[in-house]
Scaffold this motif. Structure first.
Motif, PDB file in Angstrom:
ATOM      1  N   ASP A  25       0.858  -1.169  -0.033  1.00  0.00           N
ATOM      2  CA  ASP A  25       0.180  -0.071   0.061  1.00  0.00           C
ATOM      3  C   ASP A  25       0.983   1.362  -0.135  1.00  0.00           C
ATOM      4  O   ASP A  25       0.445   2.233   0.258  1.00  0.00           O
ATOM      5  N   LYS A  26       2.361   1.107  -0.454  1.00  0.00           N
ATOM      6  CA  LYS A  26       3.118   2.239  -0.290  1.00  0.00           C
ATOM      7  C   LYS A  26       2.737   3.388  -1.617  1.00  0.00           C
ATOM      8  O   LYS A  26       2.425   2.948  -2.681  1.00  0.00           O
ATOM      9  N   LEU A  27       2.779   4.497  -1.216  1.00  0.00           N
ATOM     10  CA  LEU A  27       2.800   5.461  -2.425  1.00  0.00           C
ATOM     11  C   LEU A  27       3.821   5.494  -3.178  1.00  0.00           C
ATOM     12  O   LEU A  27       4.813   5.392  -2.998  1.00  0.00           O
ATOM     13  N   LYS A  28       3.352   5.119  -4.668  1.00  0.00           N
ATOM     14  CA  LYS A  28       4.418   5.174  -5.901  1.00  0.00           C
ATOM     15  C   LYS A  28       4.963   6.435  -6.056  1.00  0.00           C
ATOM     16  O   LYS A  28       4.101   7.338  -6.751  1.00  0.00           O
ATOM     17  N   VAL A  29       6.135   6.866  -5.897  1.00  0.00           N
ATOM     18  CA  VAL A  29       6.543   8.206  -6.027  1.00  0.00           C
ATOM     19  C   VAL A  29       7.879   8.118  -7.043  1.00  0.00           C
ATOM     20  O   VAL A  29       8.610   7.411  -7.108  1.00  0.00           O
ATOM     21  N   THR A  30       7.590   8.765  -8.254  1.00  0.00           N
ATOM     22  CA  THR A  30       8.835   9.054  -9.033  1.00  0.00           C
ATOM     23  C   THR A  30       9.452  10.388  -8.642  1.00  0.00           C
ATOM     24  O   THR A  30       8.808  11.464  -8.746  1.00  0.00           O
ATOM     25  N   ALA A  31      10.729  10.443  -8.665  1.00  0.00           N
ATOM     26  CA  ALA A  31      11.521  11.639  -8.637  1.00  0.00           C
ATOM     27  C   ALA A  31      12.445  11.701  -9.890  1.00  0.00           C
ATOM     28  O   ALA A  31      12.905  10.637 -10.470  1.00  0.00           O
ATOM     29  N   SER A  32      12.618  13.016 -10.049  1.00  0.00           N
ATOM     30  CA  SER A  32      13.415  13.226 -11.301  1.00  0.00           C
ATOM     31  C   SER A  32      14.689  13.002 -11.128  1.00  0.00           C
ATOM     32  O   SER A  32      15.382  12.298 -11.970  1.00  0.00           O
ATOM     33  N   PHE A  33      15.349  13.333 -10.026  1.00  0.00           N
ATOM     34  CA  PHE A  33      16.818  13.326 -10.088  1.00  0.00           C
ATOM     35  C   PHE A  33      17.249  13.380  -8.474  1.00  0.00           C
ATOM     36  O   PHE A  33      16.383  13.472  -7.739  1.00  0.00           O
ATOM     37  N   TYR A  34      18.363  13.274  -8.123  1.00  0.00           N
ATOM     38  CA  TYR A  34      18.900  12.995  -6.670  1.00  0.00           C
ATOM     39  C   TYR A  34      18.166  13.990  -5.808  1.00  0.00           C
ATOM     40  O   TYR A  34      17.616  13.697  -4.518  1.00  0.00           O
ATOM     41  N   PRO A  35      18.375  15.308  -6.028  1.00  0.00           N
ATOM     42  CA  PRO A  35      17.657  16.346  -4.751  1.00  0.00           C
ATOM     43  C   PRO A  35      16.402  15.874  -4.670  1.00  0.00           C
ATOM     44  O   PRO A  35      16.169  16.341  -3.547  1.00  0.00           O
ATOM     45  N   MET A  36      15.591  15.483  -5.602  1.00  0.00           N
ATOM     46  CA  MET A  36      14.283  15.288  -5.493  1.00  0.00           C
ATOM     47  C   MET A  36      13.871  14.031  -4.593  1.00  0.00           C
ATOM     48  O   MET A  36      13.358  13.542  -3.794  1.00  0.00           O
ATOM     49  N   GLN A  37      14.698  13.065  -5.192  1.00  0.00           N
ATOM     50  CA  GLN A  37      14.717  11.663  -4.668  1.00  0.00           C
ATOM     51  C   GLN A  37      14.848  11.757  -2.997  1.00  0.00           C
ATOM     52  O   GLN A  37      14.395  11.120  -2.218  1.00  0.00           O
ATOM     53  N   PHE A  38      16.116  12.349  -2.526  1.00  0.00           N
ATOM     54  CA  PHE A  38      16.432  12.768  -1.115  1.00  0.00           C
ATOM     55  C   PHE A  38      15.239  13.136  -0.531  1.00  0.00           C
ATOM     56  O   PHE A  38      15.040  12.721   0.504  1.00  0.00           O
ATOM     57  N   LEU A  39      14.663  14.222  -1.062  1.00  0.00           N
ATOM     58  CA  LEU A  39      13.506  14.782  -0.202  1.00  0.00           C
ATOM     59  C   LEU A  39      12.379  13.629  -0.148  1.00  0.00           C
ATOM     60  O   LEU A  39      11.480  13.742   1.009  1.00  0.00           O
ATOM     61  N   ALA A  40      11.975  12.998  -1.309  1.00  0.00           N
ATOM     62  CA  ALA A  40      10.824  12.212  -1.266  1.00  0.00           C
ATOM     63  C   ALA A  40      10.905  11.067  -0.282  1.00  0.00           C
ATOM     64  O   ALA A  40      10.193  10.706   0.731  1.00  0.00           O
ATOM     65  N   GLU A  41      12.465  10.522  -0.147  1.00  0.00           N
ATOM     66  CA  GLU A  41      12.617   9.488   0.903  1.00  0.00           C
ATOM     67  C   GLU A  41      12.787   9.884   2.012  1.00  0.00           C
ATOM     68  O   GLU A  41      12.133   8.975   2.843  1.00  0.00           O
ATOM     69  N   ARG A  42      13.373  11.068   2.439  1.00  0.00           N
ATOM     70  CA  ARG A  42      13.499  11.416   3.801  1.00  0.00           C
ATOM     71  C   ARG A  42      11.876  11.530   4.228  1.00  0.00           C
ATOM     72  O   ARG A  42      11.737  11.653   5.737  1.00  0.00           O
ATOM     73  N   ILE A  43      11.194  12.387   3.579  1.00  0.00           N
ATOM     74  CA  ILE A  43       9.866  12.926   4.182  1.00  0.00           C
ATOM     75  C   ILE A  43       8.723  11.679   3.913  1.00  0.00           C
ATOM     76  O   ILE A  43       8.135  11.698   4.898  1.00  0.00           O
ATOM     77  N   GLY A  44       8.892  11.090   3.014  1.00  0.00           N
ATOM     78  CA  GLY A  44       7.877   9.892   2.783  1.00  0.00           C
ATOM     79  C   GLY A  44       8.417   8.504   3.517  1.00  0.00           C
ATOM     80  O   GLY A  44       7.286   7.933   4.104  1.00  0.00           O
ATOM     81  N   GLY A  45       9.622   8.370   4.090  1.00  0.00           N
ATOM     82  CA  GLY A  45       9.980   7.444   5.018  1.00  0.00           C
ATOM     83  C   GLY A  45       9.295   6.068   4.635  1.00  0.00           C
ATOM     84  O   GLY A  45       9.450   5.639   3.356  1.00  0.00           O
ATOM     85  N   GLU A  46       8.573   5.103   5.501  1.00  0.00           N
ATOM     86  CA  GLU A  46       8.356   4.026   5.261  1.00  0.00           C
ATOM     87  C   GLU A  46       6.817   3.819   4.481  1.00  0.00           C
ATOM     88  O   GLU A  46       6.744   2.862   3.955  1.00  0.00           O
TER      89      GLU A  46
END
Length: 345
Positions: free
Chosen positions: A41-62
């Motif tokens: 049931d995880k939210l499927k997130v696409t990030a364009s490149f690393y600075p966006m990926q870092f935010l998505a991973e840190r804020i989205g968490g588990e």
């Protein structure tokens, strides 16, 4: 029946698996339509490149499964998408990108029809860092709260030479490298947190908590840069990739870019002479290159001008060559490199 007996009836691996599932997937049960997808049931997130990926991973968490369109080691400006990547964007629940860095990504996202699409550039104020237009003159509407922080830039901007003004926005407009200023990056982080709360309301409290933690780290990073670069022998640094306009602006420094947008472009003899003159006048010691592009230009320039070389990472991707494992660590390495090059007291 004792607990032991129950355990004996089920293979231990299955129990371990069930326990892990119980802690993650089951506790994170979501009724949100947006969150239904192939990753439990995880939210499927696409990030364009690393600075966006870092935010998505840190804020989205588990609660999120993050895919980055730019693989480690790929120069993001040059990215071309495969049909599979274009398809995966359309299947995302949430897309986070930064318009103006990767034209191929901008086009694919525009056509994807994904409802929760967030352009990080809209979450803070962009500025131009061209020769004719110093960032000091414009783009600060959203920054009254920083007040006197920009006072010390007056002298920095007066020193801009004609040649350093590579308007580094891909469309000739505003500079997109907002993540290299921790204050702007924190503003973007807050916006990403709010948009994730909207996209997946069931986990809003966690997104809020993760955002606050990350913003706290970015504030600490900003303080480290502020204090670490307050007293330096020179304020000028030379770089092969003009990505550091916001960082220079934030901390009262002057960036002298060799070749502007293309980190591998050869500088002209006139530009080499100009850099040499600037280096002498401003007591600059170092030509910085980055980890994702060739260091040939920097080495040639250093040889021709008698300057040292060093790494200043624009953090467009993390590889095993990066001076740190994530955004925060690499920014700390950047700070140390700048302190050394600028002669921090």
């Amino acid at each position: 029946m004792t607990v032991m007996n129950v355990r004996r009836l089920i293979p231990t691996t299955a129990v371990a698996g069930a326990v892990v599932l119980g802690l993650t997937a089951l506790s994170a049960c979501s009724t949100s339509d947006a969150a239904d997808g192939g990753n439990g049931d995880k939210l499927k997130v696409t990030a364009s490149f690393y600075p966006m990926q870092f935010l998505a991973e840190r804020i989205g968490g588990e609660h999120v499964a993050v895919t980055s369109l730019t693989k480690p080691g790929v120069e993001p400006h040059d990215l071309e998408l495969t049909p599979r990547q274009i398809g995966s964007i359309s299947e995302s629940d949430y897309v986070l990108y930064l318009k103006g860095i990767q034209p191929a990504v901008d086009d694919a996202i525009a056509q994807s029809g994904v409802k929760n699409t967030v352009d990080a550039a809209t979450l803070t104020t962009l500025e131009n860092h061209g020769a004719e237009v110093s960032g000091h003159d414009q783009g600060h509407e959203g920054e009254e709260e920083h007040g006197d922080e920009h006072g010390h830039e007056e002298e920095a901007h007066e020193e801009h030479s004609e040649g350093d003004g590579h308007n580094h926005g891909e469309d000739g407009g505003a500079d997109p490298h907002i993540w290299l200023d921790p204050v702007k990056y924190a503003e973007v982080a807050k916006g990403v947190g709010k948009s994730l709360e909207k996209a997946d309301p069931d986990h809003a409290a966690d997104y809020r908590k993760n955002t606050e933690a990350l913003v706290g780290e970015l504030n600490k990073l900003n303080t480290a840069f502020e204090t670490g670069l307050k007293n330096t022998a020179t304020k000028t640094f030379i770089t092969t990739h003009s990505a550091f306009g916001y960082l220079a602006e934030r901390y009262g420094l002057t960036q002298q870019g060799i070749a502007g947008i293309d980190p591998e472009a050869e500088p002209t003899p006139a530009r080499i002479q100009e850099i040499h003159t600037v280096a002498e006048k401003e007591k600059a010691t170092t030509v910085f290159f980055e980890t994702l592009a060739s260091d040939r230009t920097a080495k040639t320039l250093a040889k021709d001008t008698g300057l040292k070389t060093g790494i200043l990472d624009p953090l467009e991707g993390i590889t095993e060559k990066s001076q740190g494992a994530d955004y925060i660590e690499v920014m700390e390495s950047n700070l140390a490199a700048l302190q050394k090059a600028l002669g921090a007291k």
